[in-house]
Write a protein that holds these residues in place. Structure first.
Motif, PDB file in Angstrom:
ATOM      1  N   MET A 182       0.828  -1.185   0.000  1.00 33.93           N
ATOM      2  CA  MET A 182       0.000   0.000   0.000  1.00 33.93           C
ATOM      3  C   MET A 182       0.878   1.258   0.000  1.00 33.93           C
ATOM      4  SD  MET A 182      -3.346   0.667   2.166  1.00 33.93           S
ATOM      5  CE  MET A 182      -3.183   1.676   3.572  1.00 33.93           C
ATOM      6  N   TYR A 183       1.674   1.436   1.053  1.00 35.03           N
ATOM      7  CA  TYR A 183       2.592   2.567   1.117  1.00 35.03           C
ATOM      8  C   TYR A 183       4.007   2.008   1.238  1.00 35.03           C
ATOM      9  CZ  TYR A 183      -1.601   5.298   2.102  1.00 35.03           C
ATOM     10  OH  TYR A 183      -2.839   5.877   2.036  1.00 35.03           O
ATOM     11  N   ASP A 184       4.635   1.765   0.118  1.00 35.09           N
ATOM     12  CA  ASP A 184       5.985   1.197   0.124  1.00 35.09           C
ATOM     13  C   ASP A 184       7.032   2.210   0.536  1.00 35.09           C
ATOM     14  OD1 ASP A 184       5.038  -1.277  -0.750  1.00 35.09           O
ATOM     15  OD2 ASP A 184       5.230  -0.719  -2.855  1.00 35.09           O
ATOM     16  N   LYS A 185       6.799   3.470   0.190  1.00 37.87           N
ATOM     17  CA  LYS A 185       7.749   4.539   0.505  1.00 37.87           C
ATOM     18  C   LYS A 185       6.996   5.668   1.187  1.00 37.87           C
ATOM     19  CE  LYS A 185      10.571   3.586  -3.565  1.00 37.87           C
ATOM     20  NZ  LYS A 185      11.075   4.168  -4.815  1.00 37.87           N
ATOM     21  N   ILE A 186       7.464   6.013   2.378  1.00 41.21           N
ATOM     22  CA  ILE A 186       6.799   7.024   3.198  1.00 41.21           C
ATOM     23  C   ILE A 186       7.803   8.127   3.515  1.00 41.21           C
ATOM     24  CG2 ILE A 186       5.658   7.460   5.413  1.00 41.21           C
ATOM     25  CD1 ILE A 186       4.994   4.356   5.368  1.00 41.21           C
ATOM     26  N   LEU A 187       7.421   9.362   3.260  1.00 45.02           N
ATOM     27  CA  LEU A 187       8.239  10.512   3.638  1.00 45.02           C
ATOM     28  C   LEU A 187       7.614  11.133   4.878  1.00 45.02           C
ATOM     29  CD1 LEU A 187      10.534  12.565   3.071  1.00 45.02           C
ATOM     30  CD2 LEU A 187       8.853  13.887   1.780  1.00 45.02           C
ATOM     31  N   VAL A 188       8.392  11.251   5.930  1.00 47.04           N
ATOM     32  CA  VAL A 188       7.898  11.894   7.143  1.00 47.04           C
ATOM     33  C   VAL A 188       8.741  13.138   7.402  1.00 47.04           C
ATOM     34  CG1 VAL A 188       9.239  10.366   8.649  1.00 47.04           C
ATOM     35  CG2 VAL A 188       7.325  11.619   9.587  1.00 47.04           C
ATOM     36  N   ALA A 189       8.064  14.278   7.464  1.00 49.46           N
ATOM     37  CA  ALA A 189       8.725  15.558   7.704  1.00 49.46           C
ATOM     38  C   ALA A 189       8.615  15.878   9.192  1.00 49.46           C
ATOM     39  CB  ALA A 189       8.080  16.655   6.869  1.00 49.46           C
ATOM     40  N   VAL A 190       9.764  16.082   9.828  1.00 47.60           N
ATOM     41  CA  VAL A 190       9.769  16.373  11.261  1.00 47.60           C
ATOM     42  C   VAL A 190      10.474  17.695  11.529  1.00 47.60           C
ATOM     43  CG1 VAL A 190       9.670  13.944  11.968  1.00 47.60           C
ATOM     44  CG2 VAL A 190      11.889  15.046  11.652  1.00 47.60           C
ATOM     45  N   ASP A 191      10.072  18.307  12.639  1.00 41.57           N
ATOM     46  CA  ASP A 191      10.747  19.512  13.114  1.00 41.57           C
ATOM     47  C   ASP A 191      10.932  19.335  14.621  1.00 41.57           C
ATOM     48  OD1 ASP A 191       8.214  19.951  14.144  1.00 41.57           O
ATOM     49  OD2 ASP A 191       7.734  21.580  12.767  1.00 41.57           O
ATOM     50  N   HIS A 192      11.106  20.384  15.338  1.00 35.57           N
ATOM     51  CA  HIS A 192      11.325  20.269  16.780  1.00 35.57           C
ATOM     52  C   HIS A 192      10.040  20.541  17.565  1.00 35.57           C
ATOM     53  CE1 HIS A 192      15.621  19.835  16.299  1.00 35.57           C
ATOM     54  NE2 HIS A 192      15.631  20.887  15.497  1.00 35.57           N
ATOM     55  N   SER A 193       8.893  20.463  16.916  1.00 35.17           N
ATOM     56  CA  SER A 193       7.634  20.754  17.598  1.00 35.17           C
ATOM     57  C   SER A 193       7.180  19.551  18.426  1.00 35.17           C
ATOM     58  CB  SER A 193       6.551  21.126  16.577  1.00 35.17           C
ATOM     59  OG  SER A 193       6.190  19.995  15.814  1.00 35.17           O
ATOM     60  N   GLU A 194       6.224  19.803  19.310  1.00 32.71           N
ATOM     61  CA  GLU A 194       5.659  18.741  20.147  1.00 32.71           C
ATOM     62  C   GLU A 194       4.970  17.675  19.305  1.00 32.71           C
ATOM     63  OE1 GLU A 194       3.030  20.656  22.877  1.00 32.71           O
ATOM     64  OE2 GLU A 194       4.580  22.002  23.623  1.00 32.71           O
ATOM     65  N   ILE A 195       4.496  18.048  18.148  1.00 25.58           N
ATOM     66  CA  ILE A 195       3.736  17.138  17.284  1.00 25.58           C
ATOM     67  C   ILE A 195       4.639  16.092  16.629  1.00 25.58           C
ATOM     68  CG2 ILE A 195       2.262  17.065  15.231  1.00 25.58           C
ATOM     69  CD1 ILE A 195       1.479  19.978  15.954  1.00 25.58           C
ATOM     70  N   SER A 196       5.913  16.356  16.532  1.00 25.86           N
ATOM     71  CA  SER A 196       6.831  15.471  15.805  1.00 25.86           C
ATOM     72  C   SER A 196       6.813  14.033  16.312  1.00 25.86           C
ATOM     73  CB  SER A 196       8.254  16.013  15.832  1.00 25.86           C
ATOM     74  OG  SER A 196       8.363  17.095  14.931  1.00 25.86           O
ATOM     75  N   ASP A 197       6.663  13.836  17.618  1.00 32.30           N
ATOM     76  CA  ASP A 197       6.601  12.464  18.142  1.00 32.30           C
ATOM     77  C   ASP A 197       5.370  11.724  17.612  1.00 32.30           C
ATOM     78  OD1 ASP A 197       8.977  12.594  19.574  1.00 32.30           O
ATOM     79  OD2 ASP A 197       7.994  13.228  21.431  1.00 32.30           O
ATOM     80  N   ARG A 198       4.233  12.416  17.550  1.00 33.82           N
ATOM     81  CA  ARG A 198       3.010  11.795  17.025  1.00 33.82           C
ATOM     82  C   ARG A 198       3.125  11.545  15.523  1.00 33.82           C
ATOM     83  NH1 ARG A 198       0.394  15.733  20.393  1.00 33.82           N
ATOM     84  NH2 ARG A 198      -0.405  16.813  18.577  1.00 33.82           N
ATOM     85  N   VAL A 199       3.783  12.461  14.811  1.00 35.55           N
ATOM     86  CA  VAL A 199       4.002  12.304  13.375  1.00 35.55           C
ATOM     87  C   VAL A 199       4.857  11.075  13.111  1.00 35.55           C
ATOM     88  CG1 VAL A 199       5.115  13.352  11.356  1.00 35.55           C
ATOM     89  CG2 VAL A 199       3.718  14.757  12.875  1.00 35.55           C
ATOM     90  N   LEU A 200       5.915  10.932  13.878  1.00 32.24           N
ATOM     91  CA  LEU A 200       6.809   9.791  13.741  1.00 32.24           C
ATOM     92  C   LEU A 200       6.083   8.483  14.060  1.00 32.24           C
ATOM     93  CD1 LEU A 200       9.754   9.457  12.930  1.00 32.24           C
ATOM     94  CD2 LEU A 200      10.335   9.440  15.353  1.00 32.24           C
ATOM     95  N   ALA A 201       5.240   8.488  15.087  1.00 34.08           N
ATOM     96  CA  ALA A 201       4.468   7.294  15.447  1.00 34.08           C
ATOM     97  C   ALA A 201       3.501   6.902  14.327  1.00 34.08           C
ATOM     98  CB  ALA A 201       3.704   7.530  16.747  1.00 34.08           C
TER      99      ALA A 201
END
Length: 139
Positions: free
Chosen positions: A1-20
């Motif tokens: 389904m999603y073979d390649k995933i790009l995750v954009a992170v910064d230093h915000s509090e949301i980054s942990d949830r984005v990574l999860a």
């Protein structure tokens, strides 16, 4: 389904949830994740000097930590630190997604409404409008 995933992170509090969220998608689809962190820089017009809010070491440490968390969870992960002019992060994220031919972009939003995002220049808002790929926004 999603073979390649790009995750954009910064230093915000949301980054942990984005990574999860990226981790969960990758585990479900057995896909690879590319972690992207952009250092935004400003160019002083009079001197031509480039100013960045964070050092290369700080940015690299954030990406290494994110890749480490994904790898520990059993996800194939890669990291990249990029530099972009201030205000062009969305374009850089979309360009990276095209270059890597990813199936989905995962990123955070600080929760501004459409009007505030439009006026203040929300990166997530711009990515949604610039890309032809699915975008998963985490709040």
């Amino acid at each position: 389904m999603y073979d390649k995933i790009l995750v954009a992170v910064d230093h915000s509090e949301i980054s942990d949830r984005v990574l999860a969220a990226a981790r969960d998608l990758a585990l479900l689809s057995k896909g690879e994740v590319w972690v992207l962190h952009l250092r935004e820089r400003e160019v002083a017009l009079k001197t031509g000097m480039t100013l960045a809010d964070e050092s290369v070491d700080e940015a690299s440490a954030a990406v290494v930590a994110a890749v480490g968390k994904l790898t520990a969870a059993g996800v194939s992960a890669h990291g990249d630190v990029g530099t972009t002019p201030y205000g062009y992060a969305a374009r850089s994220i979309v360009d990276d997604a095209i270059e890597r031919d990813v199936d989905i972009i995962v990123m955070g939003s600080r929760g501004r409404g459409d009007l505030a995002g439009l006026v203040l220049g929300s990166t997530a808002h711009k990515v949604i409008h610039l890309t032809d790929r699915p975008v998963l926004i985490i709040r």
